[in-house]
Design a protein around this motif. Structure first.
Motif, PDB file in Angstrom:
ATOM      1  N   ILE A  20       0.831  -1.203   0.000  1.00  0.00           N
ATOM      2  CA  ILE A  20       0.000   0.000   0.000  1.00  0.00           C
ATOM      3  C   ILE A  20       0.863   1.249   0.000  1.00  0.00           C
ATOM      4  O   ILE A  20       0.611   2.207  -0.748  1.00  0.00           O
ATOM      5  CB  ILE A  20      -0.958  -0.005   1.210  1.00  0.00           C
ATOM      6  N   ARG A  21       1.901   1.249   0.821  1.00  0.00           N
ATOM      7  CA  ARG A  21       2.777   2.429   0.896  1.00  0.00           C
ATOM      8  C   ARG A  21       3.504   2.664  -0.425  1.00  0.00           C
ATOM      9  O   ARG A  21       3.817   3.802  -0.774  1.00  0.00           O
ATOM     10  CB  ARG A  21       3.781   2.258   2.030  1.00  0.00           C
ATOM     11  N   ASP A  22       3.774   1.579  -1.148  1.00  0.00           N
ATOM     12  CA  ASP A  22       4.425   1.725  -2.443  1.00  0.00           C
ATOM     13  C   ASP A  22       3.535   2.481  -3.422  1.00  0.00           C
ATOM     14  O   ASP A  22       4.024   3.248  -4.254  1.00  0.00           O
ATOM     15  CB  ASP A  22       4.761   0.340  -3.007  1.00  0.00           C
ATOM     16  N   LYS A  23       2.217   2.292  -3.315  1.00  0.00           N
ATOM     17  CA  LYS A  23       1.275   2.941  -4.217  1.00  0.00           C
ATOM     18  C   LYS A  23       0.717   4.243  -3.655  1.00  0.00           C
ATOM     19  O   LYS A  23       0.255   5.098  -4.421  1.00  0.00           O
ATOM     20  CB  LYS A  23       0.133   1.978  -4.553  1.00  0.00           C
ATOM     21  N   VAL A  24       0.732   4.365  -2.333  1.00  0.00           N
ATOM     22  CA  VAL A  24       0.214   5.581  -1.687  1.00  0.00           C
ATOM     23  C   VAL A  24       1.263   6.076  -0.688  1.00  0.00           C
ATOM     24  O   VAL A  24       1.153   5.835   0.522  1.00  0.00           O
ATOM     25  CB  VAL A  24      -1.127   5.319  -0.967  1.00  0.00           C
ATOM     26  N   PRO A  25       2.303   6.753  -1.178  1.00  0.00           N
ATOM     27  CA  PRO A  25       3.325   7.285  -0.261  1.00  0.00           C
ATOM     28  C   PRO A  25       2.677   8.203   0.777  1.00  0.00           C
ATOM     29  O   PRO A  25       1.828   9.037   0.449  1.00  0.00           O
ATOM     30  CB  PRO A  25       4.258   8.069  -1.188  1.00  0.00           C
ATOM     31  N   GLY A  26       3.054   8.027   2.011  1.00  0.00           N
ATOM     32  CA  GLY A  26       2.476   8.845   3.065  1.00  0.00           C
ATOM     33  C   GLY A  26       1.161   8.326   3.599  1.00  0.00           C
ATOM     34  O   GLY A  26       0.519   9.000   4.431  1.00  0.00           O
ATOM     35  N   ALA A  27       0.738   7.156   3.150  1.00  0.00           N
ATOM     36  CA  ALA A  27      -0.521   6.584   3.630  1.00  0.00           C
ATOM     37  C   ALA A  27      -0.468   6.383   5.140  1.00  0.00           C
ATOM     38  O   ALA A  27       0.557   5.986   5.697  1.00  0.00           O
ATOM     39  CB  ALA A  27      -0.791   5.246   2.937  1.00  0.00           C
ATOM     40  N   ARG A  28      -1.583   6.672   5.793  1.00  0.00           N
ATOM     41  CA  ARG A  28      -1.672   6.496   7.248  1.00  0.00           C
ATOM     42  C   ARG A  28      -2.222   5.101   7.509  1.00  0.00           C
ATOM     43  O   ARG A  28      -3.409   4.837   7.310  1.00  0.00           O
ATOM     44  CB  ARG A  28      -2.567   7.574   7.847  1.00  0.00           C
ATOM     45  N   LEU A  29      -1.351   4.222   7.982  1.00  0.00           N
ATOM     46  CA  LEU A  29      -1.694   2.818   8.114  1.00  0.00           C
ATOM     47  C   LEU A  29      -1.322   2.289   9.487  1.00  0.00           C
ATOM     48  O   LEU A  29      -0.391   2.771  10.121  1.00  0.00           O
ATOM     49  CB  LEU A  29      -0.960   1.987   7.052  1.00  0.00           C
ATOM     50  N   GLN A  30      -2.048   1.269   9.908  1.00  0.00           N
ATOM     51  CA  GLN A  30      -1.710   0.513  11.111  1.00  0.00           C
ATOM     52  C   GLN A  30      -1.906  -0.957  10.795  1.00  0.00           C
ATOM     53  O   GLN A  30      -2.935  -1.348  10.229  1.00  0.00           O
ATOM     54  CB  GLN A  30      -2.604   0.922  12.287  1.00  0.00           C
ATOM     55  N   GLY A  31      -0.950  -1.781  11.128  1.00  0.00           N
ATOM     56  CA  GLY A  31      -1.061  -3.207  10.861  1.00  0.00           C
ATOM     57  C   GLY A  31      -1.269  -3.982  12.146  1.00  0.00           C
ATOM     58  O   GLY A  31      -0.560  -3.762  13.129  1.00  0.00           O
ATOM     59  N   ILE A  32      -2.248  -4.873  12.129  1.00  0.00           N
ATOM     60  CA  ILE A  32      -2.534  -5.687  13.318  1.00  0.00           C
ATOM     61  C   ILE A  32      -2.651  -7.144  12.908  1.00  0.00           C
ATOM     62  O   ILE A  32      -3.527  -7.515  12.117  1.00  0.00           O
ATOM     63  CB  ILE A  32      -3.823  -5.228  14.020  1.00  0.00           C
ATOM     64  N   ALA A  33      -1.757  -7.961  13.447  1.00  0.00           N
ATOM     65  CA  ALA A  33      -1.793  -9.397  13.198  1.00  0.00           C
ATOM     66  C   ALA A  33      -2.676 -10.040  14.262  1.00  0.00           C
ATOM     67  O   ALA A  33      -2.345 -10.031  15.447  1.00  0.00           O
ATOM     68  CB  ALA A  33      -0.390  -9.982  13.245  1.00  0.00           C
ATOM     69  N   ALA A  34      -3.822 -10.564  13.830  1.00  0.00           N
ATOM     70  CA  ALA A  34      -4.761 -11.202  14.760  1.00  0.00           C
ATOM     71  C   ALA A  34      -5.724 -12.067  13.974  1.00  0.00           C
ATOM     72  O   ALA A  34      -6.169 -11.682  12.890  1.00  0.00           O
ATOM     73  CB  ALA A  34      -5.539 -10.145  15.550  1.00  0.00           C
ATOM     74  N   ASP A  35      -6.042 -13.232  14.516  1.00  0.00           N
ATOM     75  CA  ASP A  35      -7.022 -14.117  13.902  1.00  0.00           C
ATOM     76  C   ASP A  35      -8.410 -13.695  14.365  1.00  0.00           C
ATOM     77  O   ASP A  35      -8.845 -14.042  15.461  1.00  0.00           O
ATOM     78  CB  ASP A  35      -6.738 -15.568  14.316  1.00  0.00           C
ATOM     79  N   LEU A  36      -9.083 -12.934  13.533  1.00  0.00           N
ATOM     80  CA  LEU A  36     -10.386 -12.379  13.920  1.00  0.00           C
ATOM     81  C   LEU A  36     -11.506 -13.406  13.841  1.00  0.00           C
ATOM     82  O   LEU A  36     -12.642 -13.100  14.193  1.00  0.00           O
ATOM     83  CB  LEU A  36     -10.708 -11.167  13.048  1.00  0.00           C
ATOM     84  N   GLY A  37     -11.183 -14.611  13.402  1.00  0.00           N
ATOM     85  CA  GLY A  37     -12.170 -15.680  13.429  1.00  0.00           C
ATOM     86  C   GLY A  37     -12.317 -16.300  14.806  1.00  0.00           C
ATOM     87  O   GLY A  37     -13.151 -17.184  15.008  1.00  0.00           O
ATOM     88  N   ALA A  38     -11.506 -15.836  15.763  1.00  0.00           N
ATOM     89  CA  ALA A  38     -11.536 -16.351  17.134  1.00  0.00           C
ATOM     90  C   ALA A  38     -11.742 -15.189  18.103  1.00  0.00           C
ATOM     91  O   ALA A  38     -11.274 -14.077  17.859  1.00  0.00           O
ATOM     92  CB  ALA A  38     -10.235 -17.071  17.449  1.00  0.00           C
ATOM     93  N   PRO A  39     -12.423 -15.422  19.232  1.00  0.00           N
ATOM     94  CA  PRO A  39     -12.664 -14.345  20.203  1.00  0.00           C
ATOM     95  C   PRO A  39     -11.392 -13.678  20.696  1.00  0.00           C
ATOM     96  O   PRO A  39     -11.353 -12.459  20.867  1.00  0.00           O
ATOM     97  CB  PRO A  39     -13.401 -15.061  21.344  1.00  0.00           C
ATOM     98  N   ASP A  40     -10.331 -14.451  20.918  1.00  0.00           N
ATOM     99  CA  ASP A  40      -9.083 -13.866  21.416  1.00  0.00           C
ATOM    100  C   ASP A  40      -8.479 -12.894  20.414  1.00  0.00           C
ATOM    101  O   ASP A  40      -7.941 -11.845  20.796  1.00  0.00           O
ATOM    102  CB  ASP A  40      -8.074 -14.975  21.727  1.00  0.00           C
TER     103      ASP A  40
END
Length: 278
Positions: free
Chosen positions: A65-85
């Motif tokens: 995304i940053r390669d195509k949108v320099p300066g993009a405001r992003l946050q990355g979150i690694a989480a399995d959203l298929g589970a409650p935890d």
């Protein structure tokens, strides 16, 4: 009582979508349609949370995304959203949002009589309950602010259940019910709730699916795609797979202020596969 929002002021000579003051979450957004949606929202100026199950995949998506949108405001979150935890981890790091795109989903071609109870449950947990949990958490704050967008990525398979993956189709039908029910619940609040129904789309998952089948059958992926449409989706009016960008365009529009009168709807980006005028 819901606060009645003011009608948005929209220039009649412009359809430029500006989300520079909005925050968005896109579940399952490290590849395919989800990644295209995250990119489209970033291009419109939104701050975007990119989500995937592993940090490596999340980092790769952020870089794309940053390669195509320099300066993009992003946050990355690694989480399995298929589970409650996994959902709880997201809620802790991102308590609120303006735009929620429930994109996370899995699919698999398997004969009905070979689908186990465990597989039925897994599909329901990932495809349906992830969206239920996220919507239940994020929508109330949207209502308090008098503005918000919630979207569910369903599928034309939710209307025309494919015999080759009944469990997938059932979960996509369920999302249509959840979407309409939540839209009714939030009536008059300034929060819109809609479902988007892609048709056959050349996403990473679908591309890998066709590539695997092509290798097994000793044919080219392109030929297999054409044969698939001819045999399984003969009603397609565009007579090709849609691109992930074409689906993302609909989602970005529905996230905009311009789409303020569209709610409780199921909008198809299916290339005309569903033979219906409604």
């Amino acid at each position: 009582m819901h606060r009645v929002p003011a009608f948005p002021t929209i220039r009649e000579d412009s359809m430029k979508i500006d989300l520079s003051d909005k925050h968005a979450i896109v579940s399952g957004s490290t590849a395919g349609i989800g990644l295209a949606i995250a990119l489209g929202l970033a291009q419109a100026g939104a701050t975007v949370v990119v989500n995937g199950r592993t940090q490596e995949r999340v980092d790769q998506a952020l870089a794309q995304i940053r390669d195509k949108v320099p300066g993009a405001r992003l946050q990355g979150i690694a989480a399995d959203l298929g589970a409650p935890d996994g959902a709880a981890l997201l809620f802790k790091q991102v308590p609120e949002t303006d735009i929620l795109i429930n994109n996370l989903g899995i699919f698999e071609a398997k004969p009905f009589f070979d689908i186990s109870d465990e597989e039925w449950q897994r599909f329901f947990d990932v495809n349906v309950m992830s969206a239920v949990r996220l919507s239940r958490h994020y929508a109330p704050a949207m209502v308090k602010r008098g503005w918000g967008r919630v979207q569910f990525l369903s599928s034309e398979s939710g209307l025309q259940i494919p015999k080759e993956m009944v469990h997938y189709g059932v979960t996509k039908t369920a999302l249509l019910a959840v979407s309409r029910g939540l839209a009714e619940t939030l009536a008059g609040s300034g929060v819109t709730v809609n479902a988007v129904l892609p048709g056959p789309t050349r996403s990473e998952g679908v591309g890998n699916f066709f590539a695997s089948m092509a290798r097994d059958q000793g044919v080219a992926s392109e030929a297999l795609e054409r044969d698939f449409l001819k045999e399984h989706r003969p009603s397609s009016l565009i007579q090709r797979l849609a691109t992930v960008e074409e689906v993302a365009n609909m989602v970005v529009y529905l996230a905009s202020v311009q789409a303020s009168a569209t709610t409780g709807a199921a909008l198809r980006v299916d290339g005309g596969v569903v033979r219906s005028i409604s």
